[in-house]
Write a protein that holds these residues in place. Structure first.
Motif, PDB file in Angstrom:
ATOM      1  N   GLN A 133       0.656  -1.331  -0.193  1.00 35.01           N
ATOM      2  CA  GLN A 133      -0.096   0.043  -0.007  1.00 35.01           C
ATOM      3  C   GLN A 133       0.897   1.331   0.079  1.00 35.01           C
ATOM      4  OE1 GLN A 133      -2.735  -0.432   3.501  1.00 35.01           O
ATOM      5  NE2 GLN A 133      -4.517  -0.005   1.958  1.00 35.01           N
ATOM      6  N   LYS A 134       1.945   1.120   0.957  1.00 35.38           N
ATOM      7  CA  LYS A 134       2.975   2.549   1.057  1.00 35.38           C
ATOM      8  C   LYS A 134       3.388   2.576  -0.370  1.00 35.38           C
ATOM      9  CE  LYS A 134       5.142   5.231   3.524  1.00 35.38           C
ATOM     10  NZ  LYS A 134       6.603   4.956   3.731  1.00 35.38           N
ATOM     11  N   ALA A 135       4.033   1.502  -0.932  1.00 33.34           N
ATOM     12  CA  ALA A 135       4.542   1.748  -2.229  1.00 33.34           C
ATOM     13  C   ALA A 135       3.729   2.300  -3.583  1.00 33.34           C
ATOM     14  CB  ALA A 135       5.247   0.187  -2.883  1.00 33.34           C
ATOM     15  N   ASP A 136       2.381   1.844  -3.443  1.00 34.04           N
ATOM     16  CA  ASP A 136       1.481   2.197  -4.237  1.00 34.04           C
ATOM     17  C   ASP A 136       1.465   3.725  -4.154  1.00 34.04           C
ATOM     18  OD1 ASP A 136       0.954  -0.181  -5.730  1.00 34.04           O
ATOM     19  OD2 ASP A 136      -0.806  -0.562  -4.698  1.00 34.04           O
ATOM     20  N   GLN A 137       1.170   4.086  -2.957  1.00 37.83           N
ATOM     21  CA  GLN A 137       0.996   5.497  -2.599  1.00 37.83           C
ATOM     22  C   GLN A 137       2.063   6.357  -2.917  1.00 37.83           C
ATOM     23  OE1 GLN A 137       0.944   6.080   1.869  1.00 37.83           O
ATOM     24  NE2 GLN A 137       1.059   8.615   1.144  1.00 37.83           N
TER      25      GLN A 137
END
Ligand SMILES: Nc1ncnc2c1ncn2[C@@H]1O[C@H](COP(=O)(O)OP(=O)(O)OP(=O)(O)O)[C@@H](O)[C@H]1O
Ligand SMILES: [Mg+2]
Lengths: 278, 254, 309
Positions: free
Chosen positions: B121-125
């Protein structure tokens, strides 16, 4: 015609003639291998071990297995050494020791295969007190490492320095830059180099004579004597029986096919690399 | 005039390639959240200067440098070089996205290459916000998993900017980032710069006087390896204090 | 801002250490290999040195029955086959390289280069097989014809086998041809085209340009290529072993069966039982190793100089 013009034409003819001659020689050799090789091929040839002395029939399945095992194990042993040495030389370009390593790799590439064989005998066979496929693989690894080192270095040098700098500028350490950027970018080239080196050692005979020694049986144990196609060709070629001589030709045909296959895959990969670069 | 906050300060930087000295006692104070342009004739040491800041210069065999670089007050020589580079991003002259990585991976390259594992999720964000910051999100949203090198030249360069700022650096070095691009892509990147200054400080090497005038708040003028003038862009362009700057601005040097 | 090293930082540091260690280890191992070869061969051949000392190098008797060994016949055999092959193949190698560099267009050059690569990649034992069953019978016929021509009964009588120095030389010449041709071609391809075009513009014929501009330019690297090819030829084992006839005596004509250093080892090592015999064969390997290393290093140095100019 002036003498100069005449000389020009004559020399043009001569250089073209030497090219034609080369092609002719090649065609003759390949033609012999193909014709004589295919003639005696049959299913047994691929699936059976040699027939017992005095009986006819039989094949070289033992040698096919041996060539695959010995070559693959040699490549498995040699690849890490060769690749890391290549990485070392590429990453330390300009340093004295890197030059020494490169020179040693070049020199080792020129060591005659029979010397590798004798070394394999004194260094491994004598110590283990037995002929074995493993000692053959290790002996071949000594041929595999220097070529792999040089190929790895050459391919790594092709990686644009801008890519490496971009990685360093992001805070990557050298190991990460080499693994995740250089090696990945050069992966096809390195694989191609490995295949070419494998094609080379797969056809070697001399290093096997006093290490793998040969065996009449289908052998899977690397710690025991084992046959290989080049070895089988050598032995059969020297045999007085026409049936065995014929098998030598067929084995030569199979070996050439195998080597061509490896070389073709290597070429194919190289072509892909060049396309990506363009 | 009010003193700007300083993000990076250099004290007496000298740099060499082998025996050739390239930089001479360069001392500069780079203001925070501003664009500082580095100008000067070809070969005067602009590239060398910015590369000493993240110590890429020292990686060239035979190259060395002396002097102090203070990043937000901390002497970078006391830091691990890897940490210095995490805090000082860089964008190069030619777009150089990693050809083995997708657009998505290229944005995250800094994390991937330094072994930091991000939750999905962090990466996507990070990918989305960073690509938005460089105005690339709408253009590449559907191509996130294509090779980074499949984008156009201008897009590739913005991808490289995204790659640099995804690490949240304090300072980003731009070494003539538009010299390999067409005018359209150039103006897109120029417009980006002022948006980026809300979060980042920028050093922008450029050949072009016009470009420096357009994009920078401050300008450092280099000549033969010396920093001959530093000041607010408006001030320097209107009233250069050094004769050499004046000559350069009036077009007396290449 | 200066943070404590995190878990990932420490992991990266460990990677870095392993990586550096692996690189240094591999590099050192490569260099050590040469020393290891020297030591191992030197130690394993001591029985021979104890028996014959330095004269081993120039004694011309090689007799497994009386266990008297001298390397001279093999050294002579190696030099004669090596230089003989080089002498025969060099003009052709040059011709092919020049043809590919200056005469053939891409469409023609590419397949020929591919064929050269193919020929160069064929295993030695396959050349040996071909040599034994195709080349040797031809050489044998030639011997008889030649014997009749010069009226030598001995040649007609003894020469019918075809195996011997001549067959080995011819086979070696074929084998090193692709190697030297592609090395020479490589150096020809880096000759700047402006140089040749300059000569052509002055009215030189194509061959004038090649002879006066191109060839002088690649002189050094061609010599380097030939030295490398010689190194190949001297150490070539299987093909030579299969056609040279395992002769123990000092050869007196090109038709005599003989041995090279390499072929003597390949032919006799498995039959050798006594320590002196084994040691002498290993001593041959040591001599061959030293020659090969020296030739290769010399060739690389010449090649590097050739490139630098
Ligand atoms: N790798 C190198 N080895 C030796 N000298 C170098 C090297 N790179 C640059 N130089 C020299 O250092 C000097 C400064 O180069 P630098 O690249 O810093 O100039 P620059 O101001 O960025 O020029 P440009 O505007 O052309 O990019 C030049 O004289 C150059 O010749
Ligand atoms: Mg520059």
């Amino acid at each position: 015609m002036t003498p100069r013009k005449l000389k020009n034409s004559v020399m043009g003819f001569l250089v073209a003639a030497s090219a034609v001659l080369l092609i002719a020689v090649l065609v003759v050799i390949v033609w012999h291998i193909f014709i004589s090789g295919v003639k005696y091929l049959n299913w047994n040839f691929f699936t059976k071990a040699p027939a017992p002395m005095g009986e006819s029939g039989g094949g070289v399945f033992n040698a096919i297995v041996g060539t695959f095992l010995i070559t693959l194990v040699a490549a498995a042993i040699g690849t890490p050494f060769g690749m890391f040495a290549g990485i070392y030389v590429a990453e330390h370009r300009g340093r004295r020791f890197a030059d020494v390593v490169r020179l040693c790799a070049d020199a080792l590439q020129g060591v005659p295969s029979i010397v590798i064989g004798i070394f394999g005998y004194t260094f491994l066979v004598v110590r283990f007190r037995s002929y074995s496929a493993l000692s053959a693989s290790i002996a071949l690894a000594f041929m595999f490492v220097p070529t792999t080192t040089r190929v790895t270095e050459e391919v790594l040098n092709l990686v644009p320095s801008g890519l490496k700098e971009a990685a360093y500028a992001l805070g990557a350490r050298q190991s990460s830059v080499v693994w995740n950027v250089s090696i990945k970018t050069a992966a096809a080239g390195i694989t191609s180099g490995l295949l070419t080196s494998m094609a080379r050692i797969a056809g070697e005979t001399a290093p096997l004579l006093f290490t793998a020694f040969g065996s009449r049986y289908v052998e899977w144990n690397m710690l025991r004597p084992m046959s290989a196609l080049p070895l089988q060709i050598f032995i059969y070629a020297g045999s007085p029986y026409p049936a065995l001589q014929q098998q030598a030709w067929s084995a030569a045909f199979v070996l050439v096919l195998l080597i061509l296959l490896l070389q073709y895959s290597a070429k194919h990969l190289i072509a892909r690399v060049l396309r990506v670069k363009a | 005039m009010e003193e700007p906050v300083i993000v990076l300060e250099t004290q007496k930087i000298n740099a060499w390639f082998g025996k050739d000295q390239i930089l001479f006692d360069v001392s500069a104070r780079i203001p925070k959240n501003r664009v500082t342009a580095i100008m000067g004739p070809s070969g005067c040491g602009k590239t060398t200067f910015v590369r000493t800041l993240n110590r890429l210069h020292q990686m060239t065999p035979g190259a060395r440098a002396t002097g102090t670089v203070l990043l937000e007050g901390i002497d970078t020589s006391t830091m691990d070089v890897v940490d210095v580079r995490k805090h000082i991003g860089m964008v190069f002259q030619r777009p150089n996205p990693f050809p083995t990585m997708t657009v998505y991976e290229n944005v995250l390259a800094g994390y991937l290459l330094t072994g930091q594992r991000l939750p999905r999720q962090k990466a996507d964000q990070i990918v989305e916000t960073t690509l938005r910051k460089v105005g690339l999100w709408s253009e590449v949203q559907s191509k996130l998993f294509k090779a980074g090198t499949s984008l156009s030249g201008g897009q590739q360069q913005r991808l490289c900017i995204a790659r640099a700022i995804a690490m949240e650096p304090a300072l980003v070095l731009f070494d003539e980032p538009t010299s390999a691009l067409d005018p359209k892509s150039t103006s897109v990147i120029e417009e980006l710069l002022s948006d980026l200054t809300t979060e980042y400080s920028i050093i922008f090497v450029t050949h072009g006087l016009q470009q420096a005038a357009r994009v920078s708040d401050y300008v450092a003028f280099f000549m033969l390896g010396e920093l001959v003038e530093f000041g607010e862009t408006k001030r320097v362009f209107v009233g250069p204090q050094d004769k050499r700057t004046e000559d350069y601005l009036s077009g007396k040097y290449g | 801002m200066v943070t404590q090293p995190s878990r990932s930082d420490r992991r990266e540091l460990v990677h870095e250490r392993i990586f550096t260690a692996a690189g240094v280890t591999a590099a050192v191992a490569l260099v050590t290999t040469i020393v290891l070869f020297l030591l191992e061969l030197f130690i394993a051949s001591r029985a021979s040195r104890a028996a014959f000392g330095l004269p081993f190098l120039w004694r011309s008797e090689w007799n497994p029955v009386t266990e008297k060994f001298g390397a001279l016949p093999m050294i002579v055999g190696t030099l004669v086959t090596g230089f003989g092959a080089l002498l025969i193949s060099t003009p052709f190698a040059l011709g092919i390289a020049i043809f590919l560099a200056d005469y053939a267009d891409r469409k023609l050059a590419e397949p020929i280069k591919y064929l050269i690569g193919l020929l160069g990649g064929l295993p030695s034992v396959i050349f040996g097989l071909w040599g034994l069953f195709v080349l040797v019978p031809i050489v044998s016929k030639f011997e008889v014809w030649f014997g009749k021509l010069v009226g030598s009964e001995a040649l007609v009588a003894s020469g019918t086998t075809g195996v011997g120095l001549l067959a080995a030389i011819l086979l070696l010449a074929i084998m090193i041809l692709p190697f030297s041709a592609s090395l020479i071609l490589e150096s020809l391809l880096v000759v700047p085209t402006e140089l040749k075009e300059g000569a052509l513009a002055l009215g030189a014929t194509k061959w004038d340009a090649i002879q006066n501009v191109e060839l002088p330019y690649v002189q050094k690297s061609t010599v380097g290529a030939l030295v490398l090819s010689l190194g190949r030829a001297l150490g070539e084992t299987m093909a030579v072993t299969m056609v040279i006839g395992n002769g123990m005596k000092m050869p007196t004509t090109l038709f005599d069966p003989a041995n090279t250093l390499a072929s003597a080892i390949a032919n006799q090592f498995l039959e050798a039982t006594s320590p002196v015999y084994v040691g002498s064969l290993i001593q041959l390997a040591l001599i061959l190793f030293v020659i090969a290393i020296i030739i290769n290093i010399v060739a690389r140095v010449i090649l590097r100089r050739g490139v630098q100019q």
